[in-house]
Scaffold this motif. Structure first.
Motif: not given
Ligand code: OAD
Length: 232
Positions: A1-15, A167-179
């Motif tokens: 069974m596929e495990k899906i991990v999703i990172l979200t950032g401010a872009g997902i809440s922009a709309e 599966i790893f998805a990054a949604i609505g994040t500019s990728g500037n802030v670590y970690p």
């Protein structure tokens, strides 16, 4: 069974009507990080820091989830495997949309934290340093958010999820802030299929095997639809 991990950032809440940080006219164009989002800023001028977060809390109370948040909640409901959302956002729009497995790695506007004893409680709409802690009565109340220079929450659990992800998805994040900016590379090296869903290429675009660029409110529901139709 596929495990899906999703990172979200401010872009997902922009709309939904919440400002992002680094786009033109974004939050960091209007406020200096070192004035409102560091432990030193809070020590120097707690009223200014509370004013900033009280305004963001009021705005966040006024908005609703958009089709991207709703699609991730649907994915969690209908996908046969585990779906984990790790968000950098301090709004509660994933929960409002119906997502249950949400990790707020940068904290949440709806939380209060006692800087003296570490006790946590639900935030009042308007927070002040002088609000007494319900546990120890100290008057060191701060928002339960992670500031620059502080350790994001639940990192052990997050690294573990990334290592187990198919599966790893990054949604609505500019990728500037670590970690968080390192999650794509980490998950990819651990064997996940990596996908970026963002308005434009992020600074970490090379860490992703698949790219979909456009507004989250359109591209996230389409991606979820594809994932779910693949499993039936
Ligand atoms: P940013 O403002 O840095 O990036 C937002 C990203 O979303 C950008 O790449 C935009 O192109 C994209 N974007 C904008 N509108 C979009 C839309 N409708 N659909 C899809 N994408 C869109 O925000 P974050 O990456 O979330 O931390 O910022 C990360 C952290 O930096 C925040 O959690 C905050 C901030 O400083 C702290 O305060 C500790």
């Amino acid at each position: 069974m596929e495990k899906i991990v999703i990172l979200t950032g401010a872009g997902i809440s922009a709309e939904s009507g919440l400002s992002t940080f680094r786009d033109t006219g974004g939050i960091w164009a209007q406020h200096a990080v070192e004035d409102v989002a560091t432990p030193e800023a809070f020590a120097r001028n707690p009223d200014l820091v509370h004013e900033f977060y009280n305004a963001r809390r009021a705005k966040a109370a006024d908005v609703a989830p958009n089709p991207a948040h709703l699609a991730l909640a649907r994915l969690e409901r209908e996908h046969a495997g585990q779906v984990i959302v790790v968000t950098q956002n301090v709004d509660a729009l994933h929960e409002a949309a119906g997502s249950g497995s949400v990790i707020h790695m940068h904290g949440a506007l709806n939380g209060a934290l006692c800087a003296a004893c570490g006790h946590r409680w639900p935030a009042p709409q308007e927070m002040r340093t002088s609000d007494p802690c319900p546990a120890c009565s100290a008057t060191s109340t701060r928002p339960d958010v992670v500031w620059f220079g502080e350790m994001p929450y639940q990192m052990d659990a997050i690294w573990q999820h990334l290592e187990e992800a198919d599966i790893f998805a990054a949604i609505g994040t500019s990728g500037n802030v670590y970690p968080a900016a390192a999650f794509g590379q980490h998950a990819g090296r651990a064997g996940a299929h990596t996908i970026e869903l963002n308005l434009e290429p992020s600074v970490n675009v090379r860490d992703f095997a698949e790219l979909r660029h456009g507004p989250a409110g359109s591209i996230v529901p389409a991606w979820v639809e594809e994932l779910l139709s693949r499993q039936t």
